[in-house]
Design an enzyme around this catalytic site. Structure first.
Site, mmCIF file in Angstrom:
data_model
loop_
_atom_site.group_PDB
_atom_site.id
_atom_site.type_symbol
_atom_site.label_atom_id
_atom_site.label_comp_id
_atom_site.label_asym_id
_atom_site.label_seq_id
_atom_site.Cartn_x
_atom_site.Cartn_y
_atom_site.Cartn_z
ATOM 1 N N CYS A 1 39.993 -21.680 -13.543
ATOM 2 C CA CYS A 1 40.243 -21.709 -14.986
ATOM 3 C C CYS A 1 40.270 -23.139 -15.521
ATOM 4 O O CYS A 1 39.870 -23.379 -16.654
ATOM 5 C CB CYS A 1 41.534 -20.969 -15.320
ATOM 6 S SG CYS A 1 41.328 -19.179 -15.188
ATOM 7 N N CYS B 1 41.161 -13.914 -14.735
ATOM 8 C CA CYS B 1 42.402 -14.545 -15.183
ATOM 9 C C CYS B 1 42.516 -14.439 -16.708
ATOM 10 O O CYS B 1 41.513 -14.312 -17.416
ATOM 11 C CB CYS B 1 42.424 -16.015 -14.800
ATOM 12 S SG CYS B 1 42.442 -16.326 -13.030
ATOM 13 N N GLU C 1 42.795 -7.279 -13.559
ATOM 14 C CA GLU C 1 42.529 -7.163 -12.133
ATOM 15 C C GLU C 1 41.615 -5.973 -11.837
ATOM 16 O O GLU C 1 41.430 -5.084 -12.666
ATOM 17 C CB GLU C 1 43.847 -7.048 -11.363
ATOM 18 C CG GLU C 1 44.667 -8.326 -11.463
ATOM 19 C CD GLU C 1 45.964 -8.265 -10.675
ATOM 20 O OE1 GLU C 1 46.627 -9.307 -10.590
ATOM 21 O OE2 GLU C 1 46.329 -7.190 -10.159
ATOM 22 N N CYS D 1 44.745 -21.703 -12.706
ATOM 23 C CA CYS D 1 44.170 -21.870 -11.371
ATOM 24 C C CYS D 1 43.003 -22.867 -11.445
ATOM 25 O O CYS D 1 42.566 -23.257 -12.528
ATOM 26 C CB CYS D 1 43.708 -20.524 -10.821
ATOM 27 S SG CYS D 1 42.175 -19.899 -11.547
ATOM 28 N N ASN E 1 45.361 -11.184 -17.902
ATOM 29 C CA ASN E 1 44.623 -10.964 -16.663
ATOM 30 C C ASN E 1 44.180 -9.507 -16.552
ATOM 31 O O ASN E 1 44.834 -8.596 -17.045
ATOM 32 C CB ASN E 1 45.383 -11.452 -15.429
ATOM 33 C CG ASN E 1 46.792 -10.953 -15.298
ATOM 34 O OD1 ASN E 1 47.474 -10.750 -16.294
ATOM 35 N ND2 ASN E 1 47.245 -10.750 -14.084
ATOM 36 N N GLU F 1 43.169 -16.752 -18.824
ATOM 37 C CA GLU F 1 42.471 -17.850 -19.504
ATOM 38 C C GLU F 1 40.984 -17.536 -19.640
ATOM 39 O O GLU F 1 40.372 -17.810 -20.666
ATOM 40 C CB GLU F 1 42.646 -19.161 -18.724
ATOM 41 C CG GLU F 1 44.085 -19.598 -18.551
ATOM 42 C CD GLU F 1 44.707 -19.070 -17.248
ATOM 43 O OE1 GLU F 1 44.434 -17.903 -16.869
ATOM 44 O OE2 GLU F 1 45.461 -19.837 -16.624
HETATM 45 ZN ZN ZN Z 1 42.490 -18.626 -13.335
#
Ligand code: ZN
Length: 148
Positions: A97, A52, A43, A94, A41, A54
């Site tokens: 993703c 993310c 940010e 999530c 990830n 992924e």
């Molecule tokens: Zn995600």
């Protein structure tokens, strides 16, 4: 499962740039030739711009022109402390993703296997993407057929 898939995801998680959530996630993509592509990830101070693990891994795979080789995904995550992740709860992709994985899975013509693990790898779940994202939206809904 390739035993190194989750190890690769865990190693990637240690590189997470997650100063806001303090939660590191690593994703590892297993290709049909046995190679692995990872992401973590990333940010941003503008929270909505965060990526993310992924998504980062899939973007890297796309940049390599290898989306059609995707076969399995390993995801590991947990709270960051001293540059390492910890925790006993498995991390699942999530909703965004899952949709991104679905696009890649359709290109790869596979129902992806998604391994979701806790930071200490004591808990590992194995899912099919179709179970994580039932009734998915994809190119077929736009009238597009995936050609080789
Ligand atoms: Zn995600």
């Amino acid at each position: 499962m390739n035993p190194s898939l989750l190890d690769a995801a865990k190693a990637a998680a240690s590189n997470a740039h997650a100063p806001y959530s303090g939660f590191g996630v690593g994703a590892a993509l297993l290709l049909d030739d046995g190679s692995i592509v990872t992401g973590c990830n990333f940010e941003n101070a503008s929270y909505g711009l965060s990526l993310c693990a992924e998504a980062v891994a899939l973007a890297t795979l796309n940049a390599q022109g290898k989306l059609r080789q995707l076969r399995e995904v390993g995801i590991v995550g947990g709270a960051l402390k001293d540059g390492a992740i910890g925790g006993k709860a498995p991390v699942r992709p999530c909703g965004r993703c899952r949709q991104i994985l679905n696009e890649a899975a359709q290109l790869a013509r596979t129902d992806l296997i998604v391994h979701c693990a806790s930071a200490d790898l004591s808990v590992v779940e194995k899912h099919r993407l179709s179970d994580l994202l039932p009734f998915s939206f994809g190119p077929q809904d736009l009238g597009l057929v995936q050609d080789d």
